[in-house]
Design an enzyme around this catalytic site. Structure first.
Site, PDB file in Angstrom:
ATOM      1  N   GLY A 174      20.964  -7.945  -0.596  1.00 45.62           N
ATOM      2  CA  GLY A 174      21.121  -8.870  -1.728  1.00 45.62           C
ATOM      3  C   GLY A 174      22.050  -8.300  -2.789  1.00 45.62           C
ATOM      4  N   ALA A 175      23.210  -7.780  -2.336  1.00 49.57           N
ATOM      5  CA  ALA A 175      24.057  -6.988  -3.236  1.00 49.57           C
ATOM      6  C   ALA A 175      25.260  -7.748  -3.798  1.00 49.57           C
ATOM      7  CB  ALA A 175      24.518  -5.725  -2.522  1.00 49.57           C
ATOM      8  N   ASP A 188      20.088 -12.994   6.327  1.00 47.83           N
ATOM      9  CA  ASP A 188      18.896 -13.366   5.576  1.00 47.83           C
ATOM     10  C   ASP A 188      17.830 -12.335   5.965  1.00 47.83           C
ATOM     11  OD1 ASP A 188      16.454 -14.356   4.798  1.00 47.83           O
ATOM     12  OD2 ASP A 188      16.865 -16.420   5.410  1.00 47.83           O
ATOM     13  N   ASN A 217      16.751  -4.565  -2.053  1.00 49.47           N
ATOM     14  CA  ASN A 217      16.893  -5.181  -3.380  1.00 49.47           C
ATOM     15  C   ASN A 217      16.731  -6.705  -3.342  1.00 49.47           C
ATOM     16  OD1 ASN A 217      18.227  -5.462  -6.246  1.00 49.47           O
ATOM     17  ND2 ASN A 217      19.472  -6.712  -4.867  1.00 49.47           N
ATOM     18  N   SER A 267       8.677  -4.357  -9.002  1.00 51.75           N
ATOM     19  CA  SER A 267       8.759  -4.935 -10.355  1.00 51.75           C
ATOM     20  C   SER A 267       7.530  -4.487 -11.128  1.00 51.75           C
ATOM     21  CB  SER A 267       8.768  -6.465 -10.266  1.00 51.75           C
ATOM     22  OG  SER A 267       8.510  -7.021 -11.538  1.00 51.75           O
ATOM     23  N   TYR A 272       5.117 -13.891  -6.619  1.00 51.01           N
ATOM     24  CA  TYR A 272       6.066 -12.795  -6.883  1.00 51.01           C
ATOM     25  C   TYR A 272       5.318 -11.466  -7.119  1.00 51.01           C
ATOM     26  CZ  TYR A 272      10.051 -10.450  -9.167  1.00 51.01           C
ATOM     27  OH  TYR A 272      11.058  -9.572  -9.512  1.00 51.01           O
ATOM     28  N   ILE A 296      15.279  -7.182 -16.976  1.00 53.51           N
ATOM     29  CA  ILE A 296      16.676  -6.789 -16.804  1.00 53.51           C
ATOM     30  C   ILE A 296      17.553  -8.043 -16.895  1.00 53.51           C
ATOM     31  CG2 ILE A 296      18.318  -5.600 -15.273  1.00 53.51           C
ATOM     32  CD1 ILE A 296      15.916  -3.797 -16.072  1.00 53.51           C
TER      33      ILE A 296
HETATM   34  P1  NDP Z   1      19.484 -12.082  -8.606  1.00 46.08           P
HETATM   35  O1  NDP Z   1      18.835 -13.405  -8.416  1.00 46.08           O
HETATM   36  O2  NDP Z   1      20.584 -11.943  -9.603  1.00 46.08           O
HETATM   37  O3  NDP Z   1      19.994 -11.511  -7.202  1.00 46.08           O
HETATM   38  C1  NDP Z   1      19.166 -11.493  -6.083  1.00 46.08           C
HETATM   39  C2  NDP Z   1      20.016 -11.296  -4.859  1.00 46.08           C
HETATM   40  O4  NDP Z   1      19.173 -11.300  -3.691  1.00 46.08           O
HETATM   41  C3  NDP Z   1      21.045 -12.412  -4.670  1.00 46.08           C
HETATM   42  O5  NDP Z   1      22.299 -11.845  -4.356  1.00 46.08           O
HETATM   43  C4  NDP Z   1      20.482 -13.196  -3.487  1.00 46.08           C
HETATM   44  O6  NDP Z   1      21.473 -13.801  -2.704  1.00 46.08           O
HETATM   45  C5  NDP Z   1      19.803 -12.098  -2.702  1.00 46.08           C
HETATM   46  N1  NDP Z   1      18.828 -12.636  -1.760  1.00 46.08           N
HETATM   47  C6  NDP Z   1      17.810 -13.470  -2.012  1.00 46.08           C
HETATM   48  N2  NDP Z   1      17.150 -13.757  -0.878  1.00 46.08           N
HETATM   49  C7  NDP Z   1      17.774 -13.092   0.121  1.00 46.08           C
HETATM   50  C8  NDP Z   1      17.571 -12.984   1.516  1.00 46.08           C
HETATM   51  N3  NDP Z   1      16.563 -13.632   2.121  1.00 46.08           N
HETATM   52  N4  NDP Z   1      18.408 -12.199   2.248  1.00 46.08           N
HETATM   53  C9  NDP Z   1      19.425 -11.544   1.653  1.00 46.08           C
HETATM   54  N5  NDP Z   1      19.662 -11.601   0.318  1.00 46.08           N
HETATM   55  C10 NDP Z   1      18.858 -12.378  -0.431  1.00 46.08           C
HETATM   56  O7  NDP Z   1      18.272 -11.094  -8.956  1.00 46.08           O
HETATM   57  P2  NDP Z   1      18.241  -9.667  -9.676  1.00 46.08           P
HETATM   58  O8  NDP Z   1      19.498  -8.941  -9.477  1.00 46.08           O
HETATM   59  O9  NDP Z   1      17.694  -9.883 -11.035  1.00 46.08           O
HETATM   60  O10 NDP Z   1      17.057  -8.977  -8.829  1.00 46.08           O
HETATM   61  C11 NDP Z   1      17.283  -7.995  -7.832  1.00 46.08           C
HETATM   62  C12 NDP Z   1      15.934  -7.415  -7.448  1.00 46.08           C
HETATM   63  O11 NDP Z   1      15.317  -6.834  -8.601  1.00 46.08           O
HETATM   64  C13 NDP Z   1      14.949  -8.446  -6.906  1.00 46.08           C
HETATM   65  O12 NDP Z   1      14.182  -7.879  -5.875  1.00 46.08           O
HETATM   66  C14 NDP Z   1      14.086  -8.739  -8.108  1.00 46.08           C
HETATM   67  O13 NDP Z   1      12.827  -9.213  -7.733  1.00 46.08           O
HETATM   68  C15 NDP Z   1      14.024  -7.374  -8.755  1.00 46.08           C
HETATM   69  N6  NDP Z   1      13.656  -7.385 -10.156  1.00 46.08           N
HETATM   70  C16 NDP Z   1      14.455  -8.002 -11.089  1.00 46.08           C
HETATM   71  C17 NDP Z   1      14.086  -7.977 -12.410  1.00 46.08           C
HETATM   72  C18 NDP Z   1      14.897  -8.604 -13.502  1.00 46.08           C
HETATM   73  O14 NDP Z   1      14.451  -8.587 -14.653  1.00 46.08           O
HETATM   74  N7  NDP Z   1      16.070  -9.151 -13.218  1.00 46.08           N
HETATM   75  C19 NDP Z   1      12.835  -7.327 -12.856  1.00 46.08           C
HETATM   76  C20 NDP Z   1      12.095  -6.714 -11.791  1.00 46.08           C
HETATM   77  C21 NDP Z   1      12.505  -6.744 -10.503  1.00 46.08           C
HETATM   78  P3  NDP Z   1      21.772 -15.402  -2.862  1.00 46.08           P
HETATM   79  O15 NDP Z   1      22.260 -15.558  -4.267  1.00 46.08           O
HETATM   80  O16 NDP Z   1      22.810 -15.638  -1.832  1.00 46.08           O
HETATM   81  O17 NDP Z   1      20.483 -16.092  -2.601  1.00 46.08           O
END
Ligand code: NDP
Length: 243
Positions: A11-12, A60, A87, A139, A152, A185
């Site tokens: 998910g980068a 996925d 991630n 989280s 979640y 974040i």
């Molecule tokens: P974003 O929504 O900005 O990014 C999440 C990423 O995960 C997206 O690129 C998304 O891709 C990808 N993704 C989702 N589902 C899948 C899947 N099934 N396979 C591959 N990729 C997938 O979230 P954040 O950057 O904020 O969060 C990143 C991580 O940090 C998550 O695990 C989140 O739970 C955790 N987190 C975030 C916090 C925050 O405050 N932001 C706090 C605590 C934890 P696409 O867009 O294509 O769906």
């Protein structure tokens, strides 16, 4: 220490995962950048400009076979998988009494089963290598619970159990497994919250500010470099949770 190693980050394409990929690239790691829907060429170029290789792989992670293909592609392309960062994550918030079965399942399948899927396939590779570092993004909600986030919070608490079990199973071969628990974040995931809710949350943070994706990325890199910390949860949360 991380130079010329291979890091797979799920998910980068944006948010925290993007910052993690860039941080590992700056350390000299070749990057396998997993994405689900789309990834910009600019990001791949930004990573390559650090002097490393970057392979973007669509998968996925909630799908067992696609997670397997992601890990196999990384190994085939770079010869090893030294770091795995789980991630990828989603939210589908709602009160328990109104939450659909699908919203519960989707969040568990992505956040928890997705991490299992990649660990399942990378563990054989890391065991043979007799080294590796796995970092799972949990989280603070997985530690504290949260109204409207039963799915979640359950997934993120599950990630901590998965982390500790994998840490115990893989430790004898020098593989470390840790979790990072971010607080609030600034990313797309949190920007959907109304401004007054965001401000209320910031009030509860001892450091009185939201964190950045780079704050989280720095902690992840630290856990990949350190070779004597395993089975731990490192909170990156401005002091929200103090153990
Ligand atoms: P974003 O929504 O900005 O990014 C999440 C990423 O995960 C997206 O690129 C998304 O891709 C990808 N993704 C989702 N589902 C899948 C899947 N099934 N396979 C591959 N990729 C997938 O979230 P954040 O950057 O904020 O969060 C990143 C991580 O940090 C998550 O695990 C989140 O739970 C955790 N987190 C975030 C916090 C925050 O405050 N932001 C706090 C605590 C934890 P696409 O867009 O294509 O769906």
């Amino acid at each position: 220490m991380l130079k010329d190693k291979t890091a797979v980050i799920t998910g980068a394409a944006k948010g925290i995962g993007r910052a993690i990929a860039i941080a590992f690239a700056k350390k000299g790691c070749n990057i396998v950048l997993n994405y689900r829907s789309a990834v910009s060429e600019d990001l791949v170029k930004e990573i390559e400009d650090c002097g490393v290789k970057c392979l973007a792989v669509k998968a996925d992670v909630s799908n067992f076979e696609q997670a397997e293909a992601l890990i196999k592609t990384a190994k085939a392309e770079f010869g090893s998988v030294d770091v795995l960062v789980n991630n990828a994550g989603i939210t589908r918030d709602g009160l328990i009494m109104r939450m659909s079965e699908k919203d519960f399942d989707d969040v568990i399948n992505t956040n928890l089963k997705g991490a299992f899927n990649t660990i399942r396939h990378v563990s054989n590779i890391m065991l043979k290598q007799k080294q590796g570092a796995i970092i799972n993004i949990s989280s603070v909600v997985g530690l504290m619970g949260n109204v409207g986030q039963a799915n979640y919070a359950s997934s993120k608490a599950g990630v901590i159990g998965l982390t500790k079990s994998a840490a115990r199973e893989l430790a004898s071969r020098g593989i470390t497994v840790n979790a990072v628990a971010p607080g609030f974040i600034t990313t797309e995931m949190t920007s959907v919250l109304k401004e007054d809710i965001q401000n209320k949350m910031i009030e509860t943070i001892p450091l009185k500010k939201a964190g950045t994706p780079e704050d989280v990325a720095q902690a992840v890199v630290f856990l990949a470099e350190n070779r004597y910390i395993t089975g731990q949860v490192l909170n990156v949360d401005g002091g929200m949770v103090m153990n």
